[in-house]
Design a protein around this motif. Structure first.
Motif, PDB file in Angstrom:
ATOM      1  N   LEU A   1       0.830  -1.196   0.000  1.00  0.00           N
ATOM      2  CA  LEU A   1       0.000   0.000   0.000  1.00  0.00           C
ATOM      3  C   LEU A   1       0.869   1.254   0.000  1.00  0.00           C
ATOM      4  CD1 LEU A   1      -3.121   0.618   2.219  1.00  0.00           C
ATOM      5  CD2 LEU A   1      -1.218   2.225   2.326  1.00  0.00           C
ATOM      6  N   SER A   2       0.501   2.212  -0.843  1.00  0.00           N
ATOM      7  CA  SER A   2       1.217   3.488  -0.896  1.00  0.00           C
ATOM      8  C   SER A   2       0.225   4.625  -1.051  1.00  0.00           C
ATOM      9  CB  SER A   2       2.204   3.524  -2.068  1.00  0.00           C
ATOM     10  OG  SER A   2       3.237   2.586  -1.893  1.00  0.00           O
ATOM     11  N   GLY A   3       0.687   5.836  -0.759  1.00  0.00           N
ATOM     12  CA  GLY A   3      -0.131   7.025  -0.921  1.00  0.00           C
ATOM     13  C   GLY A   3      -0.151   7.516  -2.358  1.00  0.00           C
ATOM     14  N   ARG A   4      -0.953   8.578  -2.586  1.00  0.00           N
ATOM     15  CA  ARG A   4      -1.132   9.080  -3.942  1.00  0.00           C
ATOM     16  C   ARG A   4       0.180   9.564  -4.561  1.00  0.00           C
ATOM     17  NH1 ARG A   4      -1.024  13.431  -6.435  1.00  0.00           N
ATOM     18  NH2 ARG A   4      -0.722  14.638  -4.528  1.00  0.00           N
TER      19      ARG A   4
ATOM     20  N   THR B   1       3.280   8.723  -3.910  1.00  0.00           N
ATOM     21  CA  THR B   1       4.177   7.599  -4.215  1.00  0.00           C
ATOM     22  C   THR B   1       3.689   6.835  -5.442  1.00  0.00           C
ATOM     23  OG1 THR B   1       4.775   7.408  -1.884  1.00  0.00           O
ATOM     24  CG2 THR B   1       5.205   5.502  -3.272  1.00  0.00           C
ATOM     25  N   SER B   2       2.380   6.636  -5.547  1.00  0.00           N
ATOM     26  CA  SER B   2       1.815   5.963  -6.719  1.00  0.00           C
ATOM     27  C   SER B   2       2.078   6.760  -7.985  1.00  0.00           C
ATOM     28  CB  SER B   2       0.304   5.767  -6.541  1.00  0.00           C
ATOM     29  OG  SER B   2       0.019   4.894  -5.486  1.00  0.00           O
TER      30      SER B   2
ATOM     31  N   SER C   1      -3.674   1.611  -3.571  1.00  0.00           N
ATOM     32  CA  SER C   1      -3.292   3.004  -3.763  1.00  0.00           C
ATOM     33  C   SER C   1      -4.285   3.915  -3.047  1.00  0.00           C
ATOM     34  CB  SER C   1      -3.264   3.329  -5.259  1.00  0.00           C
ATOM     35  OG  SER C   1      -2.948   4.683  -5.469  1.00  0.00           O
ATOM     36  N   VAL C   2      -3.804   4.647  -2.039  1.00  0.00           N
ATOM     37  CA  VAL C   2      -4.664   5.556  -1.277  1.00  0.00           C
ATOM     38  C   VAL C   2      -4.763   6.879  -2.037  1.00  0.00           C
ATOM     39  CG1 VAL C   2      -4.974   6.780   0.903  1.00  0.00           C
ATOM     40  CG2 VAL C   2      -4.059   4.450   0.899  1.00  0.00           C
TER      41      VAL C   2
END
Length: 240
Positions: A52-55, A57-58, A94-95
């Motif tokens: 899982l990663s934040g916006r 990082t994505s 992806s957050v």
């Protein structure tokens, strides 16, 4: 709460930074391969079901700043989550609370690992963006109204997608928000032998106003290991 086992796995410079000009040097690439093999691949230490990663990082790692092709006049989609069909056994979570990432496919490739994308949205995401995700066969979860509901997200990942082990992969704000919410069990750091001295780049953990605070957290050291290419692998349990 019924949730996955959650560990944060990051590669950092000696001064604790996760990005910066040091990413341009050859030593970074060598240690990045080692970082990958700790969590992925046939002989990995962890058995990761999803990461899982934040916006941000994505965007940096996968969508590369692309703007989503949203039809603002798209037909109204059903309320709630969308669970797409996939043959892949791993997921990339992806957050992206407002729905801003410009995905073009339902799957992504990270070195030798293929994963199906799960977008994590709040009710702020508009109908056109959700319609686009459905068109691309990208799964999405609604978790919260204005801000992310971490507990609801974790329960959905466990119950709907049967994710038992989840890796946090940045950025620093997301990592720290999970720590502060009591939702991270372990921290794994591959500390690599370089630094750039920048005062403006992102650290392993960072606060963000309105999202997390600088409340101190302590850790129990579980493991220290010298790795190839001058890296040191550290594993800590998070004290509750």
């Amino acid at each position: 709460m019924n949730r996955p086992y959650i560990f944060c796995h990051m590669i950092t410079s000696i001064d604790g930074k996760i990005d910066g000009t040091h990413k341009q040097i050859p030593e970074r690439g060598l240690n990045a391969k080692d970082f990958y093999h700790i969590a992925f691949g046939e002989n990995s230490y962890y058995q990761v079901d999803a990461w899982l990663s934040g916006r941000a990082t994505s965007e940096a790692g996968f969508t590369k700043g692309k703007t989503p092709s949203v039809d603002e006049n798209a037909a109204l989609v059903p309320e709630g989550d969308y669970i797409a069909e996939t043959d892949l056994s791993k997921y990339y979570v992806s957050v992206d609370p407002s729905g801003k990432l410009g995905w073009e496919s339902s799957n992504l490739q990270y070195r030798d690992t293929q994963a199906h994308i799960i977008e994590v949205l709040t009710e702020k995401a508009n109908n056109g963006y959700k319609a686009l995700l459905r068109e691309l066969n990208i799964s999405y979860i609604i978790a919260g109204k204005e801000t992310l509901d971490y507990e609801l997200l974790m329960e959905k990942l466990k119950n709907t997608f049967h994710i038992e082990t989840l890796m946090l992969g940045g950025g620093g704000v997301l990592n720290w928000s999970f720590i502060q919410a009591g939702l991270c069990d372990e921290v794994s750091i591959l500390m690599a032998p370089f630094a750039d001295g920048s005062a403006s780049t992102h650290a392993l953990f960072q606060t963000k106003e309105g999202l997390s605070e600088d409340i101190p957290v302590t850790f129990d050291l579980e493991h220290v290991e010298k790795r190839d290419n001058g890296g040191v692998w550290l594993r800590y349990k998070v004290k509750k």
